[in-house]
Scaffold this motif. Structure first.
Motif, short mmCIF file in Angstrom:
data_model
loop_
_atom_site.label_atom_id
_atom_site.label_comp_id
_atom_site.label_asym_id
_atom_site.label_seq_id
_atom_site.Cartn_x
_atom_site.Cartn_y
_atom_site.Cartn_z
N MET A 17 22.42 -6.47 41.80
CA MET A 17 22.14 -5.16 42.35
C MET A 17 21.32 -5.29 43.63
SD MET A 17 23.75 -3.10 40.44
CE MET A 17 23.12 -1.59 41.20
N GLU B 72 24.88 -1.96 34.92
CA GLU B 72 23.55 -2.47 35.23
C GLU B 72 22.45 -1.75 34.46
OE1 GLU B 72 24.45 0.68 38.39
OE2 GLU B 72 25.53 -0.84 37.22
N LEU B 73 22.70 -0.50 34.07
CA LEU B 73 21.71 0.25 33.30
C LEU B 73 21.79 -0.06 31.81
CD1 LEU B 73 21.93 3.79 34.96
CD2 LEU B 73 20.42 1.88 35.55
N ALA C 29 28.19 3.54 29.99
CA ALA C 29 28.23 2.40 30.91
C ALA C 29 29.49 2.38 31.75
CB ALA C 29 28.11 1.09 30.12
N ASP D 72 20.09 -7.17 37.32
CA ASP D 72 19.89 -5.74 37.47
C ASP D 72 18.91 -5.42 38.60
OD1 ASP D 72 17.28 -6.08 36.48
OD2 ASP D 72 17.83 -5.49 34.44
N GLY E 254 32.26 -1.25 38.37
CA GLY E 254 31.41 -1.56 37.24
C GLY E 254 32.13 -2.35 36.16
N THR F 83 22.63 12.14 38.15
CA THR F 83 22.70 11.64 36.79
C THR F 83 23.83 12.36 36.07
OG1 THR F 83 20.31 11.25 36.79
CG2 THR F 83 21.40 11.33 34.64
N ARG G 241 20.11 9.44 40.63
CA ARG G 241 19.77 8.02 40.60
C ARG G 241 20.60 7.33 41.67
NH1 ARG G 241 21.83 7.39 34.40
NH2 ARG G 241 24.03 7.80 34.71
N HIS G 242 20.74 5.99 41.63
CA HIS G 242 21.20 5.28 42.82
C HIS G 242 22.64 5.57 43.24
CE1 HIS G 242 22.03 2.60 39.37
NE2 HIS G 242 23.05 2.14 40.04
N LEU G 243 23.52 6.00 42.37
CA LEU G 243 24.89 6.32 42.78
C LEU G 243 25.12 7.81 42.99
CD1 LEU G 243 27.01 3.85 40.61
CD2 LEU G 243 26.54 3.71 43.04
N TYR H 80 28.02 2.32 35.03
CA TYR H 80 26.65 1.83 35.18
C TYR H 80 26.38 0.65 34.24
CZ TYR H 80 25.62 6.21 37.64
OH TYR H 80 25.60 7.25 38.52
N HIS I 204 29.40 1.21 46.06
CA HIS I 204 28.65 0.36 45.14
C HIS I 204 27.38 -0.19 45.79
CE1 HIS I 204 30.26 -3.45 46.98
NE2 HIS I 204 31.31 -2.68 47.22
#
Length: 445
Positions: A361, A301-302, A257, A343, A332, A193, A188-190, A299, A386
């Motif tokens: 984001m 934002e998730l 998170a 988000d 975070g 998973t 995923r974005h960073l 995370y 980030h």
């Protein structure tokens, strides 16, 4: 150096010509394969990465630490490798980016500790050029101990034959892994998973180990691994650490998170005398009793909706801040302290309201790279990584800088201060300055 001062153990640095070639998959497959065969495997990650170590820990069954000649320092690297060699049958170090990328690079680490280099190359769109790439990786810089090359995402038996035929030295061929979706770890974005979030994480690792097993690399037994044995020198005895945090308790957020926590940072806090009390902002309605608070990255934002709904924890956080107790928030952790978090889908969430402003984001990476933060008590080393940006009326009280440079008004990451809260996108490596670390959790007095 005498034998009493060294520990001999097979070791391998898993590298690649670039990111995205499959280093983590191969390192994890190798660790899982040998762990299944009853060998004691210790794995490390080169660089400041938080995510790959989750997978390496699952595969090896042992804690995973970072090795970085700048951030963690050569002495720390030497001590961790020596300690691992004392208890392991195989040490695996996963590289970072391309083999020669960064200062210092994975190649620098390999040379410093005589680690044999296994190159993983995504061969999906090449044939004879595979040999040229392998040759270049081996000979581009002198002094590298070479283990061989493994082709990833191989289309067929014929494709593997073409790749192998392109090598100058047939012994360099350590096999190929097929091009299968099941052998790719989810991202995923960073980055990857987190392995602990997936119910099928171990099944994925077993599938990768099964695919590696029939290759020349996968067929190596304990005797064959001795060809990659390394004599790891003993570290210098560490001075007795002061314990400025003795008698103080630190609450640490740790859940899906807020999961970007170096295991070595926890060790450092304990060595400074702190009692660590973990809690989950996603589940717990209040902070544990504590003298100080650490909100690490992750995370938010998730999980923004759940964090927003946890009004009990929000009230507990505000009470902690009103009492003037220290808060250190990284990336975070800082994001969740703002009034609002927007988000990746553009939805605004009311968060904890301890810092004025909002974070949003972004579709692209906002910052990446090594950073250092000068505090009155010392210089902390670390990094930044980030996808969000923040808007706040607070003026920075300091800024981070790249290694060897002085802070600049328009560069680096801002250090924000609001009451007893200090927050930044900067991720700190605590052991780089134990005195500065202690000051994060004792300020203000």
């Amino acid at each position: 150096m005498g034998a009493a001062l060294t520990q001999r153990c097979p070791a391998l640095l898993v590298a690649a010509p670039a990111s995205g070639q499959g280093k983590t998959t191969v390192a994890c497959a190798l660790a899982r394969l040998h762990a299944r065969q009853g060998r004691r495997v210790r794995a490390f990650k080169c660089g400041p990465d938080f995510l790959d170590p989750f997978w390496l820990a699952q595969a090896s069954g042992a804690p995973v630490h970072q090795l970085d000649l700048w951030m963690t320092g050569e002495d720390d690297c030497r001590a961790r490798l020596h300690a691992a060699a004392r208890e392991a049958d195989l040490v695996i170090v996963e590289g970072v980016m391309g083999l020669f990328d960064g200062e210092p690079s994975a190649a620098d680490l390999a040379r410093r500790f005589d680690l044999p280099v296994l190159a993983v190359v995504d061969a999906s769109a090449m044939a004879g050029t595979f040999g040229a790439l392998a040759f270049g990786l081996q000979h581009y810089q002198p002094g590298l101990r070479w283990a061989g090359v493994l082709a990833n995402r191989v289309a067929s038996t014929r494709h593997a034959q073409l790749l192998q035929a392109g090598l100058r030295a047939p012994a360099d061929w350590l096999g190929g892994l097929p091009r299968e979706a099941g052998l790719t770890l989810p991202e995923r974005h960073l980055g990857l998973t987190v392995a602990t979030e997936l119910d099928d994480a171990m099944a994925r690792l077993d599938a990768a180990a099964d695919a590696l097993a029939p290759t020349p690399l996968g067929r190596m037994d304990a005797a064959a691994l001795q060809g990659w044995a390394v004599d790891f020198a003993a570290p210098q005895p560490a001075p007795m650490a002061a314990r400025p945090l003795a008698g103080r308790s630190i609450a640490i957020a740790r859940d899906a998170a807020f999961c970007f926590v170096y295991a070595a940072n926890l060790d450092c806090l304990r060595a400074l005398g702190a009692e660590l009390r973990f809690f989950s902002p996603l589940q717990d309605a209040a902070l544990p009793a504590c003298d100080a608070l650490w909100l690490p990255g992750g995370y938010p934002e998730l999980h923004a909706a759940r964090l927003s709904a946890n009004t009990g924890l929000r009230a507990s956080l505000h009470a902690h801040a009103r009492a003037g107790k220290p808060v250190w928030a990284e990336c975070g952790g800082m994001m969740a302290l703002f009034d609002t978090l927007v988000d990746g889908q553009g939805r605004a969430h009311a968060l904890w309201g301890l810092l004025p402003g909002r974070v949003c984001m972004q579709p692209r990476l906002a910052a990446l790279g090594p950073q250092q933060l000068a505090l009155a008590a010392g210089l902390l080393r670390g990094h930044t990584f980030h996808y969000s940006t923040c808007e706040t009326p607070l003026a920075p009280v300091a800024r981070t800088a790249r290694p060897g440079l002085a802070p600049a008004p328009d560069a680096g990451e801002a250090l924000l201060q609001h009451g007893s809260i200090r927050a930044s996108y900067f991720h700190a490596w605590f052991a780089s300055s134990p005195a500065a670390t202690a000051s994060l959790f004792t300020w203000p007095n």
